[in-house]
Design a protein around this motif. Structure first.
Motif, PDB file in Angstrom:
ATOM      1  N   GLY A 397       0.803  -1.214   0.000  1.00  0.00           N
ATOM      2  CA  GLY A 397       0.000   0.000   0.000  1.00  0.00           C
ATOM      3  C   GLY A 397       0.837   1.265   0.000  1.00  0.00           C
ATOM      4  O   GLY A 397       0.475   2.267  -0.627  1.00  0.00           O
ATOM      5  N   MET A 398       1.978   1.244   0.701  1.00  0.00           N
ATOM      6  CA  MET A 398       2.838   2.423   0.759  1.00  0.00           C
ATOM      7  C   MET A 398       3.393   2.797  -0.608  1.00  0.00           C
ATOM      8  O   MET A 398       3.673   3.965  -0.873  1.00  0.00           O
ATOM      9  N   TYR A 399       3.589   1.801  -1.464  1.00  0.00           N
ATOM     10  CA  TYR A 399       4.219   2.039  -2.760  1.00  0.00           C
ATOM     11  C   TYR A 399       3.246   1.788  -3.918  1.00  0.00           C
ATOM     12  O   TYR A 399       3.647   1.338  -4.982  1.00  0.00           O
ATOM     13  N   SER A 400       1.983   2.088  -3.664  1.00  0.00           N
ATOM     14  CA  SER A 400       0.946   2.011  -4.691  1.00  0.00           C
ATOM     15  C   SER A 400       0.194   3.332  -4.728  1.00  0.00           C
ATOM     16  O   SER A 400       0.194   4.094  -3.760  1.00  0.00           O
ATOM     17  N   GLY A 401      -0.451   3.587  -5.844  1.00  0.00           N
ATOM     18  CA  GLY A 401      -1.247   4.802  -5.964  1.00  0.00           C
ATOM     19  C   GLY A 401      -2.250   4.672  -7.090  1.00  0.00           C
ATOM     20  O   GLY A 401      -2.141   3.778  -7.938  1.00  0.00           O
ATOM     21  N   GLU A 402      -3.258   5.552  -7.093  1.00  0.00           N
ATOM     22  CA  GLU A 402      -4.245   5.520  -8.164  1.00  0.00           C
ATOM     23  C   GLU A 402      -4.791   6.907  -8.440  1.00  0.00           C
ATOM     24  O   GLU A 402      -4.747   7.797  -7.592  1.00  0.00           O
ATOM     25  N   LEU A 403      -5.296   7.076  -9.651  1.00  0.00           N
ATOM     26  CA  LEU A 403      -5.874   8.339 -10.106  1.00  0.00           C
ATOM     27  C   LEU A 403      -7.286   8.077 -10.596  1.00  0.00           C
ATOM     28  O   LEU A 403      -7.536   7.081 -11.287  1.00  0.00           O
ATOM     29  N   HIS A 404      -8.205   8.976 -10.275  1.00  0.00           N
ATOM     30  CA  HIS A 404      -9.612   8.833 -10.657  1.00  0.00           C
ATOM     31  C   HIS A 404      -9.952   9.841 -11.761  1.00  0.00           C
ATOM     32  O   HIS A 404      -9.822  11.055 -11.567  1.00  0.00           O
ATOM     33  N   GLN A 405     -10.384   9.318 -12.876  1.00  0.00           N
ATOM     34  CA  GLN A 405     -10.708  10.167 -14.019  1.00  0.00           C
ATOM     35  C   GLN A 405     -11.774  11.201 -13.659  1.00  0.00           C
ATOM     36  O   GLN A 405     -11.688  12.364 -14.055  1.00  0.00           O
ATOM     37  N   ASP A 455       2.254  -2.039 -20.058  1.00  0.00           N
ATOM     38  CA  ASP A 455       3.331  -1.155 -19.607  1.00  0.00           C
ATOM     39  C   ASP A 455       2.712   0.152 -19.153  1.00  0.00           C
ATOM     40  O   ASP A 455       1.495   0.364 -19.267  1.00  0.00           O
ATOM     41  N   LEU A 456       3.545   1.049 -18.665  1.00  0.00           N
ATOM     42  CA  LEU A 456       3.065   2.377 -18.310  1.00  0.00           C
ATOM     43  C   LEU A 456       2.569   3.098 -19.563  1.00  0.00           C
ATOM     44  O   LEU A 456       3.226   3.035 -20.609  1.00  0.00           O
ATOM     45  N   CYS A 497       3.395  10.173 -10.212  1.00  0.00           N
ATOM     46  CA  CYS A 497       4.590  10.392 -11.048  1.00  0.00           C
ATOM     47  C   CYS A 497       5.843   9.839 -10.383  1.00  0.00           C
ATOM     48  O   CYS A 497       6.726   9.298 -11.067  1.00  0.00           O
ATOM     49  N   ARG A 498       5.944   9.985  -9.071  1.00  0.00           N
ATOM     50  CA  ARG A 498       7.105   9.420  -8.372  1.00  0.00           C
ATOM     51  C   ARG A 498       7.131   7.899  -8.500  1.00  0.00           C
ATOM     52  O   ARG A 498       8.187   7.300  -8.709  1.00  0.00           O
ATOM     53  N   LEU A 499       5.974   7.263  -8.370  1.00  0.00           N
ATOM     54  CA  LEU A 499       5.915   5.819  -8.533  1.00  0.00           C
ATOM     55  C   LEU A 499       6.251   5.426  -9.963  1.00  0.00           C
ATOM     56  O   LEU A 499       6.901   4.402 -10.216  1.00  0.00           O
ATOM     57  N   ALA A 500       5.799   6.247 -10.910  1.00  0.00           N
ATOM     58  CA  ALA A 500       6.087   5.949 -12.318  1.00  0.00           C
ATOM     59  C   ALA A 500       7.587   5.984 -12.598  1.00  0.00           C
ATOM     60  O   ALA A 500       8.097   5.224 -13.433  1.00  0.00           O
ATOM     61  N   GLU A 501       8.315   6.859 -11.904  1.00  0.00           N
ATOM     62  CA  GLU A 501       9.765   6.964 -12.119  1.00  0.00           C
ATOM     63  C   GLU A 501      10.481   5.672 -11.740  1.00  0.00           C
ATOM     64  O   GLU A 501      11.521   5.343 -12.307  1.00  0.00           O
ATOM     65  N   SER A 502       9.935   4.936 -10.775  1.00  0.00           N
ATOM     66  CA  SER A 502      10.593   3.705 -10.320  1.00  0.00           C
ATOM     67  C   SER A 502       9.839   2.464 -10.769  1.00  0.00           C
ATOM     68  O   SER A 502      10.033   1.385 -10.219  1.00  0.00           O
ATOM     69  N   PHE A 503       8.974   2.594 -11.760  1.00  0.00           N
ATOM     70  CA  PHE A 503       8.162   1.469 -12.225  1.00  0.00           C
ATOM     71  C   PHE A 503       9.057   0.357 -12.767  1.00  0.00           C
ATOM     72  O   PHE A 503      10.035   0.605 -13.469  1.00  0.00           O
ATOM     73  N   LEU A 521      -6.993   4.658 -12.861  1.00  0.00           N
ATOM     74  CA  LEU A 521      -5.689   4.144 -13.275  1.00  0.00           C
ATOM     75  C   LEU A 521      -4.859   3.896 -12.019  1.00  0.00           C
ATOM     76  O   LEU A 521      -4.715   4.788 -11.177  1.00  0.00           O
ATOM     77  N   GLY A 522      -4.334   2.675 -11.896  1.00  0.00           N
ATOM     78  CA  GLY A 522      -3.589   2.318 -10.699  1.00  0.00           C
ATOM     79  C   GLY A 522      -2.168   1.884 -10.991  1.00  0.00           C
ATOM     80  O   GLY A 522      -1.894   1.267 -12.020  1.00  0.00           O
ATOM     81  N   LEU A 523      -1.267   2.234 -10.075  1.00  0.00           N
ATOM     82  CA  LEU A 523       0.079   1.666 -10.035  1.00  0.00           C
ATOM     83  C   LEU A 523       0.148   0.850  -8.755  1.00  0.00           C
ATOM     84  O   LEU A 523       0.100   1.405  -7.655  1.00  0.00           O
ATOM     85  N   ARG A 524       0.195  -0.483  -8.877  1.00  0.00           N
ATOM     86  CA  ARG A 524       0.092  -1.374  -7.715  1.00  0.00           C
ATOM     87  C   ARG A 524       1.435  -2.064  -7.474  1.00  0.00           C
ATOM     88  O   ARG A 524       1.948  -2.745  -8.357  1.00  0.00           O
ATOM     89  N   ASN A 525       1.943  -1.897  -6.294  1.00  0.00           N
ATOM     90  CA  ASN A 525       3.164  -2.621  -5.953  1.00  0.00           C
ATOM     91  C   ASN A 525       2.824  -4.071  -5.641  1.00  0.00           C
ATOM     92  O   ASN A 525       1.880  -4.361  -4.909  1.00  0.00           O
TER      93      ASN A 525
END
Length: 772
Positions: A397-405, A455-456, A497-503, A521-525
């Motif tokens: 959870g600490m290294y995940s994030g999501e965006l709501h359209q 991919d991203l 964006c920070r999570l995307a840098e280390s994807f 859109l989610g980035l899930r660790n």
């Protein structure tokens, strides 16, 4: 200024200036600042522009009356005899807080004094170089100072700090002397407790990581704190961090520390604790829980506790360390007596406390306070992580994030004029992304649709970065007057964006569509090890302990603990005859069999209750399943008392649920496996005589977990076990652990699902269980 052979105290330049140079108001109103990566790139940009011969990252140190001060100056231009301190920023430089500018000047002056002393310079030009990340334009603020003036400034800062430094040295000596003589707070160890304590001491003594599995009820908290405290003086350990998953864990740790502080003294209050054991203990609490003025912004113009914060901080800090015992209420009392913010007082005191008790996020989160302090100050830090079986999910959870359209769409419609175009580009990329990933903008038949992306989405991330930069610049130009939702969306965008840098292979990107214009859109660790490994490497020693830390390979792989980590499995003090374990293999709790399972489950609940009336917990995989069984039980056996957990229970409601479990009472409490009542509650003796578990606790077989399984299979060759079986059975064992809490307890555990009979499942159950 001279170097002493054996300095009595050491301090970094930044820490020295933080202590001596700040003054005036606390000012935490939003000021868009560069990310760490942007800051590093900005430093490289500035130094790359300098002439040949420019010196970068100059290591400097000097000593004044036994105080050794050291650090790295950003750069020195010998041709112009100019020492530079480089700072990156965004927007109007004039809006920088006064206390921040004062800190920057103090730093460059101290570095100047150290450089003059080291190189025999008579004078020096000092420069603050401010680089605007957006425009890449430098603002240069300079002053020329003589070596004598800089030396006088340096010595004045040291003198302001030296009294504190000497106090700290005396405290450290008194602390270490007391800890060397510390006694175990009980007359004797419980079964298994000594073995655990010895393993923890060895981990601290050898600077290693220990994964310790020890049964519930043996006193793991005191068995980990006591040996680590004992090891601190001999191993030169500076700080101890006791990290928990939930608030009750903090309370248990504080209670154990209180007992250790009054061992053999019959003491009582906080004053007694500190008189007998000179140990500074700080409870770290979330800002939302300690803020005295949640309706006000964190700056002197809005909040009375921020006005003059740094002017009143020295006396508050001195009073706090003299008090020593600083749980949430004690810290609040000190803060109120001195009229300053309790949260930021606690942040300051984390630098000076021997033991910090707080949530795991204080060390493992991306911007964790304790991790940052350990790095900056070179601490030898000992970590104790309670209920460590939860760290995998917490870290994900600490290294995940999501965006709501929908949220960004609403922002676009109400955006100020300068943001309409960048937000418009972002919304067009949203729409293009949705079309590319399925051709429709909404789920079928009103149901969400889910897709893991290959991919991203590079164009979307690019548009998001541009929108974030535009919002940042706008907020820099309009401080305090912007819509709070604008800041909220910005924080979400920057985090993404920070999570995307280390994807990388440790994470995945997914898209969920809930309807037209409502995509997420989610980035899930998936594998937190890649983020946590540096945290474990920074610590001198780490102890991860839990009643369910098997199989050890699962936790080693997913948490990224060091390769030379040690495993300890403490044998259970409980006997097989204390717990009757039955497997009802004729019942299937699979989704397709739920309706058919209701009557057999009710028969089992009622039958066991008739054989031995008393208090039971019944665990289910979902609220829907729980409610269906509860309704069937009420219809067929209305005389049997029962009560149930509900969604989103508040603390008072949880307390009322547990209050039903009193000696002499009867009935069945219905709960969801993995929820608030599946671990961390203590119902000894007659307060709980049995548990029913109608699930294996497996995560749902959905596209996300199937993607997780595939990724874990690719990396570790254990996809099904790591994604489904092990996490599920950890929850089962935790829930079952509520029944037997002491050597005197007797109880019954009924496991209801035919899959509990499988070899690969039974081998994960505790060895001391004797299943029938």
């Amino acid at each position: 200024m001279a170097h002493a052979a054996t300095p009595r105290y050491r301090v970094a330049v930044r820490a020295l200036c933080d202590f001596t140079a700040r003054e005036g108001d606390l000012d935490h109103r939003f000021t868009p600042s560069p990310s760490a990566r942007e800051g590093i790139a900005g430093h490289a940009l500035v130094t790359g522009r300098r002439e040949e011969g420019y010196e970068r990252e100059i290591v400097l140190s000097g000593c004044h009356r036994g105080l050794l001060v050291s650090g790295r100056a950003d750069g020195y231009d010998p041709r112009h005899n100019r020492l530079e301190e480089i700072k990156t920023h965004r927007g109007d430089l004039s809006r920088m807080a006064a206390n921040q500018r004062a800190l920057h000047w103090a730093q460059v002056r101290v570095y100047g004094a150290l450089l003059c002393a080291e190189r025999g310079l008579d004078s020096l030009t000092l420069a603050l170089v401010y680089l605007d990340i957006g425009s890449e334009r430098e603002t240069l603020l300079t002053e020329t100072a003589s070596a004598a003036d800089l030396t006088a400034f340096f010595e004045a800062q040291c003198e302001r700090f030296l009294g504190w430094a000497e106090q700290e040295a005396q405290h450290r000596q008194a602390r270490d002397t007391a800890l060397a003589d510390l006694d175990f707070p009980h007359a004797e160890f419980r079964p298994g407790q000594r073995e655990l304590a010895e393993g923890v001491y060895k981990a601290a003594a050898t600077g290693r990581c220990l994964l310790a599995e020890a049964p519930t009820g043996i006193g793991k908290t005191v068995a980990t704190l006591f040996p680590t405290l004992k090891a601190m003086p001999r191993q030169g350990i500076d700080r101890l961090a006791f990290l928990t998953m939930k608030t009750p864990g903090r309370r248990l740790a504080l209670d154990a520390l209180a007992r250790l502080g009054t061992a053999g003294q019959g003491g009582g209050g906080a004053g007694d604790r500190q008189r007998h054991l000179p140990l500074r203990v700080l409870e770290l609490t979330a800002r939302s829980k300690v803020c005295e003025h949640p309706d006000k912004a964190c700056h002197g113009d809005a909040c009375p506790l921020a006005a003059g914060f740094y002017d009143r901080l020295p006396s508050a800090r001195q009073a706090a360390v003299a008090r020593g015992w600083l749980d949430r209420e004690a810290l609040r009392q000190v803060a109120r007596e001195h009229g300053i913010c309790p949260y930021y007082l606690g942040q300051e005191l984390a630098r000076w406390s021997d033991v910090c008790v707080g949530d795991v996020n204080h060390y493992f989160d991306a911007s964790a306070l304790l991790y940052g302090l350990a790095q900056a100050n070179g601490w030898r830090l000992a970590l104790l992580v309670d209920e460590a079986h939860n760290l995998v999910e917490r870290a994900r959870g600490m290294y995940s994030g999501e965006l709501h359209q929908r949220a960004f769409g609403q922002l676009h419609r109400s955006a100020p004029a300068p943001l309409v175009k960048p937000l418009g580009r972002l919304m067009r990329q949203w729409q293009a992304l949705v079309r590319e990933q399925g051709g429709a903008d909404e789920g079928q038949a009103g149901q969400p649709t889910y897709r893991v992306l290959d991919d991203l989405p590079a164009r979307f991330v690019g548009a998001l970065q541009q929108a974030a930069a535009a919002i940042t610049d706008y907020l820099a130009e309009h401080p305090g007057g912007a819509d709070p939702l604008l800041q909220e969306r910005l924080f979400e965008a920057l985090g993404f964006c920070r999570l995307a840098e280390s994807f990388g292979e440790h994470s995945l990107c997914d898209l969920t569509r809930h309807g037209r214009g409502r995509a997420v859109l989610g980035l899930r660790n998936l594998i937190p090890a890649d983020f946590l490994a540096p945290r474990f490497a920074q610590a001198h020693s780490s102890v991860l302990f839990s009643a369910t830390l098997s199989p050890v390979a699962y936790h080693r792989d997913l948490l990224g603990v060091p390769g030379q980590s040690v495993r300890l499995s403490v044998a259970s003090p409980f006997r097989a005859e204390q717990l009757e374990v039955r497997i009802q293999g004729a019942i299937s709790t699979r989704l397709r069999d739920r309706e058919a399972s209701l009557d057999p489950i009710v028969d089992e609940l009622a039958g066991q209750y008739r054989r031995r009336p008393g208090l039971y917990l019944a665990f289910f995989s979902s609220f829907a399943y729980l409610q269906a069984v509860e309704a069937r039980l009420a219809r067929r056996h209305p005389e049997l008392p029962c009560w149930s957990q509900s969604r989103g229970m508040r603390e008072a409601e949880r307390d009322a649920f547990l209050a039903r479990f009193q000696p002499g009472a009867q009935g069945i409490g219905f709960a969801v496996l993995g929820g608030a009542f599946g671990e961390g509650i203590d119902l000894p003796g007659e307060r709980l005589i049995g548990a029913f578990i109608a699930t294996l606790g497996l995560p749902p077989f959905d596209p996300f977990n199937e993607a997780l399984k595939a990724r874990l299979e690719s990396r570790f060759g254990c996809g099904d076990a790591y994604a489904y079986r092990i996490p599920g059975l950890i929850k089962v064992i935790q829930a079952a652990g509520r029944v037997i809490r002491s050597p005197q307890d007797r109880g019954t555990l009924v496991l209801m699902d035919d899959r509990f009979q499988r070899h690969e499942v039974r081998q994960l159950l505790p060895e001391w269980w004797r299943t029938a």
